[in-house]
Scaffold this active site. Structure first.
Site, PDB file in Angstrom:
ATOM      1  N   ARG A  45      14.511 -15.613  15.514  1.00 54.87           N
ATOM      2  CA  ARG A  45      15.407 -14.815  15.992  1.00 54.87           C
ATOM      3  C   ARG A  45      16.301 -13.948  14.811  1.00 54.87           C
ATOM      4  O   ARG A  45      16.546 -12.898  14.850  1.00 54.87           O
ATOM      5  CB  ARG A  45      16.384 -15.381  17.010  1.00 54.87           C
ATOM      6  CG  ARG A  45      15.656 -15.700  18.255  1.00 54.87           C
ATOM      7  CD  ARG A  45      16.398 -16.576  19.029  1.00 54.87           C
ATOM      8  NE  ARG A  45      16.494 -16.381  20.560  1.00 54.87           N
ATOM      9  CZ  ARG A  45      16.741 -17.166  21.298  1.00 54.87           C
ATOM     10  NH1 ARG A  45      17.224 -18.221  20.945  1.00 54.87           N
ATOM     11  NH2 ARG A  45      16.394 -17.119  22.576  1.00 54.87           N
ATOM     12  N   LYS A 152       5.694 -30.770  21.858  1.00 54.49           N
ATOM     13  CA  LYS A 152       6.085 -31.311  23.006  1.00 54.49           C
ATOM     14  C   LYS A 152       7.623 -30.909  23.249  1.00 54.49           C
ATOM     15  O   LYS A 152       8.188 -30.458  22.296  1.00 54.49           O
ATOM     16  CB  LYS A 152       6.022 -32.686  22.874  1.00 54.49           C
ATOM     17  CG  LYS A 152       7.185 -33.490  21.903  1.00 54.49           C
ATOM     18  CD  LYS A 152       7.022 -34.985  21.874  1.00 54.49           C
ATOM     19  CE  LYS A 152       7.789 -35.393  23.042  1.00 54.49           C
ATOM     20  NZ  LYS A 152       9.242 -36.092  22.487  1.00 54.49           N
ATOM     21  N   ASP A 181       0.821 -34.119  19.924  1.00 51.45           N
ATOM     22  CA  ASP A 181       1.595 -35.593  20.192  1.00 51.45           C
ATOM     23  C   ASP A 181       1.275 -36.151  18.752  1.00 51.45           C
ATOM     24  O   ASP A 181       0.318 -36.679  18.311  1.00 51.45           O
ATOM     25  CB  ASP A 181       0.681 -36.598  21.132  1.00 51.45           C
ATOM     26  CG  ASP A 181       1.499 -37.747  21.515  1.00 51.45           C
ATOM     27  OD1 ASP A 181       2.097 -38.238  20.649  1.00 51.45           O
ATOM     28  OD2 ASP A 181       1.883 -37.970  22.819  1.00 51.45           O
ATOM     29  N   HIS A 182       2.278 -36.165  18.096  1.00 52.91           N
ATOM     30  CA  HIS A 182       2.373 -36.527  16.762  1.00 52.91           C
ATOM     31  C   HIS A 182       1.803 -37.929  16.413  1.00 52.91           C
ATOM     32  O   HIS A 182       1.521 -38.253  15.408  1.00 52.91           O
ATOM     33  CB  HIS A 182       3.557 -36.208  15.968  1.00 52.91           C
ATOM     34  CG  HIS A 182       4.796 -37.104  16.143  1.00 52.91           C
ATOM     35  ND1 HIS A 182       5.345 -37.109  17.138  1.00 52.91           N
ATOM     36  CD2 HIS A 182       5.186 -38.056  15.280  1.00 52.91           C
ATOM     37  CE1 HIS A 182       6.515 -37.963  17.150  1.00 52.91           C
ATOM     38  NE2 HIS A 182       6.261 -38.667  16.039  1.00 52.91           N
ATOM     39  N   LYS A 186      -0.839 -40.202  13.675  1.00 51.09           N
ATOM     40  CA  LYS A 186      -0.636 -41.405  12.476  1.00 51.09           C
ATOM     41  C   LYS A 186      -1.811 -42.222  12.405  1.00 51.09           C
ATOM     42  O   LYS A 186      -2.810 -42.358  13.313  1.00 51.09           O
ATOM     43  CB  LYS A 186       0.393 -42.715  13.225  1.00 51.09           C
ATOM     44  CG  LYS A 186       1.731 -41.761  13.652  1.00 51.09           C
ATOM     45  CD  LYS A 186       2.739 -42.701  14.171  1.00 51.09           C
ATOM     46  CE  LYS A 186       3.928 -42.156  14.722  1.00 51.09           C
ATOM     47  NZ  LYS A 186       5.174 -42.043  13.544  1.00 51.09           N
ATOM     48  N   GLU A 220      13.360 -48.096  18.813  1.00 48.46           N
ATOM     49  CA  GLU A 220      14.140 -47.099  17.836  1.00 48.46           C
ATOM     50  C   GLU A 220      15.383 -47.530  17.645  1.00 48.46           C
ATOM     51  O   GLU A 220      16.125 -47.960  18.578  1.00 48.46           O
ATOM     52  CB  GLU A 220      14.224 -45.855  18.375  1.00 48.46           C
ATOM     53  CG  GLU A 220      12.929 -45.034  18.413  1.00 48.46           C
ATOM     54  CD  GLU A 220      12.704 -43.548  18.666  1.00 48.46           C
ATOM     55  OE1 GLU A 220      12.934 -43.020  17.794  1.00 48.46           O
ATOM     56  OE2 GLU A 220      12.797 -43.119  19.986  1.00 48.46           O
ATOM     57  N   ASP A 239      10.489 -38.295  26.972  1.00 50.51           N
ATOM     58  CA  ASP A 239      10.743 -38.232  25.288  1.00 50.51           C
ATOM     59  C   ASP A 239       9.689 -39.194  24.764  1.00 50.51           C
ATOM     60  O   ASP A 239       9.246 -38.661  23.938  1.00 50.51           O
ATOM     61  CB  ASP A 239      12.247 -38.571  24.956  1.00 50.51           C
ATOM     62  CG  ASP A 239      12.194 -38.359  23.584  1.00 50.51           C
ATOM     63  OD1 ASP A 239      11.880 -36.957  23.241  1.00 50.51           O
ATOM     64  OD2 ASP A 239      12.795 -39.328  22.773  1.00 50.51           O
ATOM     65  N   HIS A 244       3.752 -40.246  23.979  1.00 53.47           N
ATOM     66  CA  HIS A 244       3.387 -41.111  22.924  1.00 53.47           C
ATOM     67  C   HIS A 244       3.039 -42.682  23.414  1.00 53.47           C
ATOM     68  O   HIS A 244       1.904 -43.195  22.955  1.00 53.47           O
ATOM     69  CB  HIS A 244       4.749 -41.452  21.928  1.00 53.47           C
ATOM     70  CG  HIS A 244       5.290 -40.312  21.312  1.00 53.47           C
ATOM     71  ND1 HIS A 244       4.505 -39.088  21.240  1.00 53.47           N
ATOM     72  CD2 HIS A 244       6.595 -39.916  21.222  1.00 53.47           C
ATOM     73  CE1 HIS A 244       5.298 -38.094  20.593  1.00 53.47           C
ATOM     74  NE2 HIS A 244       6.380 -38.463  20.545  1.00 53.47           N
ATOM     75  N   LYS A 344      16.187 -46.361  22.962  1.00 54.62           N
ATOM     76  CA  LYS A 344      17.121 -46.252  21.711  1.00 54.62           C
ATOM     77  C   LYS A 344      18.088 -47.193  21.508  1.00 54.62           C
ATOM     78  O   LYS A 344      18.312 -47.811  22.466  1.00 54.62           O
ATOM     79  CB  LYS A 344      17.538 -44.595  22.023  1.00 54.62           C
ATOM     80  CG  LYS A 344      16.765 -43.449  22.370  1.00 54.62           C
ATOM     81  CD  LYS A 344      16.309 -42.724  20.906  1.00 54.62           C
ATOM     82  CE  LYS A 344      15.517 -41.791  21.108  1.00 54.62           C
ATOM     83  NZ  LYS A 344      14.876 -41.000  20.295  1.00 54.62           N
ATOM     84  N   LYS A 349      13.812 -50.260  14.262  1.00 55.43           N
ATOM     85  CA  LYS A 349      12.557 -49.254  14.218  1.00 55.43           C
ATOM     86  C   LYS A 349      11.434 -49.956  14.224  1.00 55.43           C
ATOM     87  O   LYS A 349      11.171 -50.372  13.412  1.00 55.43           O
ATOM     88  CB  LYS A 349      12.770 -48.123  13.386  1.00 55.43           C
ATOM     89  CG  LYS A 349      11.524 -47.053  13.202  1.00 55.43           C
ATOM     90  CD  LYS A 349      11.713 -45.967  14.045  1.00 55.43           C
ATOM     91  CE  LYS A 349      10.451 -45.092  14.169  1.00 55.43           C
ATOM     92  NZ  LYS A 349      10.581 -43.947  14.879  1.00 55.43           N
TER      93      LYS A 349
HETATM   94  C1  BG6 Z   1       9.780 -37.731  19.216  1.00 55.22           C
HETATM   95  C2  BG6 Z   1      10.873 -37.869  20.159  1.00 55.22           C
HETATM   96  O1  BG6 Z   1       8.564 -37.221  19.913  1.00 55.22           O
HETATM   97  O2  BG6 Z   1       9.293 -38.950  18.788  1.00 55.22           O
HETATM   98  C3  BG6 Z   1      11.935 -38.928  19.461  1.00 55.22           C
HETATM   99  O3  BG6 Z   1      11.339 -36.749  20.612  1.00 55.22           O
HETATM  100  C4  BG6 Z   1      11.489 -39.920  18.647  1.00 55.22           C
HETATM  101  O4  BG6 Z   1      13.247 -38.747  20.281  1.00 55.22           O
HETATM  102  C5  BG6 Z   1      10.404 -39.554  17.897  1.00 55.22           C
HETATM  103  O5  BG6 Z   1      12.647 -40.489  17.999  1.00 55.22           O
HETATM  104  C6  BG6 Z   1       9.582 -40.785  17.366  1.00 55.22           C
HETATM  105  O6  BG6 Z   1       8.686 -40.449  16.451  1.00 55.22           O
HETATM  106  P1  BG6 Z   1       8.267 -41.444  15.115  1.00 55.22           P
HETATM  107  O7  BG6 Z   1       7.108 -40.900  14.624  1.00 55.22           O
HETATM  108  O8  BG6 Z   1       9.589 -41.491  14.225  1.00 55.22           O
HETATM  109  O9  BG6 Z   1       8.050 -42.811  15.763  1.00 55.22           O
END
Ligand code: BG6
Length: 487
Positions: A45, A152, A181-182, A186, A220, A239, A244, A344, A349
């Site tokens: 923007r 997402k 979906d990242h 992995k 996390e 989330d 995931h 969270k 983690k």
């Molecule tokens: C994201 C969430 O999709 O994934 C976050 O929105 C989360 O809240 C994150 O922290 C976790 O991803 P990763 O790769 O750090 O485990």
């Protein structure tokens, strides 16, 4: 290498672009994986000159922790392939400018008119951007391929996901759409299928005769980190659980695909979701536990409670923790519970999938026998371990649990950013690691009862202190004789 293309990023000045996308693209480019003729076109923007955008690209790369080591004057060279168009996402003029820029880039490149559009904006803009791209003729594949990556969250419930899918299909064919979906990018997540189907020794025992239960944890330590506004709307179910965790679940539970390709694999993932026992509102309290963190102590320091976070309502009932029991009603898994949890502000983690096996039928040894566990350590300390019992040295038959451990370090290579892998796949046209339309919808359907039940306030929240493993009810959910793994 993919055919030369332009990556068009909507939301070019946003957080995700700076922290993840640009470093991922840069890494691929520097490794020579994108070939000559690759360009990036940022769309945002803010009115900004190309030079200003290039400065921002350089800044992002030098400040992100995810950037590979920058060789020689690659920072300058990469900045030179970055372009920018500023404009409102709803206005047609913005898309005329994008079209003109794409033609200009393509003429300079002298090769195919391929473009990958990445929607890295707030989700409320997905539909309008897609529509305007279509109106401007930018989705048409006459002179090269055109693809769309959608970040997402993909919808906020089943109805909105269906509506978004329909809106996208007004413009794009399903083969052009890549829902990201990242977690699927992995390396350790992909390895679940490799280990299951690339070996003979696991599959024969991967069923109700041998497996007692499965537990999947995505813990996390972080809290809101300034994302309170987004999180209030989302909560942990949207989330983490719908996307995931469900993805991890389907990879562990799916049947053998007929081929290792996008549709064969996704067919099996959808089948698992369809076999999973529905969770209507009335069942939610029996199979799901919600939590929210209150103040506590993490890494020796005081940590705020969720309700004290920025942009969070002081009486918020948004869940920051979920534990759920899934049951798969098919021949392989009948009677084997799958426990999924995520939260969270837990003590650390860590993401892990653990397949817990039954005990041997007879206890021949003093002290009883333990359950064997095959654990996929998704992150950090990536690896796979097998826990089993062994005789301890000495006259007596005393057994103790031992662990056989495989670590990714053994390959001596750094694990790439999941975004690099997924961007490259989209450029090559491989959708295997991108959830299909029916998969996303089925996952929403599974969590819809939970979303509905938990839209009501809960007077018990907050119910776990920051820095602990969640509410006690999450332990009770497992039932007698089962424990969450000590991670
Ligand atoms: C994201 C969430 O999709 O994934 C976050 O929105 C989360 O809240 C994150 O922290 C976790 O991803 P990763 O790769 O750090 O485990």
């Amino acid at each position: 290498a993919p055919e030369p293309c332009t990556l068009v990023i909507f939301g070019a000045t946003g957080d995700l672009t700076k922290r993840k996308l640009l470093p991922a693209v840069f890494g691929l480019w520097q490794d020579g994986q994108l070939g000559a003729g690759f360009s990036v076109l940022g769309v945002g923007r803010n009115p900004m000159s190309e030079e200003e955008f290039r400065t921002l690209v350089r800044q992002s790369l030098t400040t992100s922790k995810e950037t590979d080591e920058i060789e020689g004057n690659n920072l300058e060279k990469f900045a030179a392939v970055a372009h920018y168009v500023g404009g409102e996402f709803g206005e047609t003029g913005t898309y005329d400018a994008i079209g003109a820029k794409l033609r200009e880039i393509q003429e300079a490149r002298g090769a195919g008119d391929n473009a990958l559009f990445y929607l890295s904006t707030p989700p409320s803009l997905f539909e309008v951007i897609s529509q305007r791209l279509g109106d401007a003729g930018l989705a048409s594949e006459s002179d090269g391929w055109r693809r769309l990556i959608v970040e997402k969250p993909f919808g906020r419930d089943l109805a909105s996901a269906v509506a978004l899918n329909d809106a996208l299909h007004d413009v794009w064919k399903e083969h052009q759409i890549y829902r990201i979906d990242h977690y699927l990018g992995k390396e350790t997540v992909q390895n679940v299928l490799a280990i299951r189907f690339g070996n003979l020794i696991f599959e024969p025992i991967w069923n109700r005769s041998y497996v007692e239960h499965v537990q999947i944890t995505a813990a996390e330590d972080l809290g809101m980190e300034g994302r309170g506004g987004y999180y209030e709307e989302a909560g942990v179910v949207r989330d983490m659980l719908q996307n995931h965790l469900m993805q991890l679940f389907t990879l562990v539970a799916m049947e053998t695909p007929v081929a290792f390709d996008a549709n064969a694999i996704r067919d099996e993932k959808v089948k698992v979701l369809r076999s999973t026992r529905p969770i209507p509102v009335e069942r939610v309290s029996q199979v799901a536990v919600r939590g929210q963190y209150g103040p506590g102590t993490l890494y020796g320091e005081r940590a705020k409670g969720y309700r004290e976070e920025e942009k969070v309502a002081p009486d918020s009932s948004t869940p920051t923790f979920v534990a759920v029991k899934l049951e798969v009603d098919n021949w392989r898994w009948s009677g084997v519970p799958f426990f999924l949890r995520s939260g969270k502000r837990l003590p650390k983690k860590v993401t892990e999938i653990a397949v817990v096996f039954k005990r041997p039928p007879l206890g021949l040894f003093p002290g009883g026998t333990e359950r064997n566990v095959l654990a996929f350590r998704i992150q950090p300390d990536e690896g796979v371990s097998l826990k089993f019992s062994s005789k301890t040295p000495g006259q007596e038959n005393i057994l103790r649990e031992v662990v056989m451990d495989f670590r990714y370090d053994a390959f001596g290579a750094e694990l790439e950013s999941p975004y690099s892998r997924l961007l490259l796949d989209a450029m090559i046209g491989d959708a295997t690691l991108f959830p299909r339309e029916d998969e996303v919808q089925q996952a929403w359907e599974l969590v819809s009862g939970i979303l509905e039940a938990w839209s009501q306030p809960d007077a018990n929240l907050p119910n776990y202190a920051a820095g602990t493993w969640g509410p006690d009810a999450a332990d009770e959910l497992l039932g007698p004789d089962r424990r969450w793994r000590h991670l």
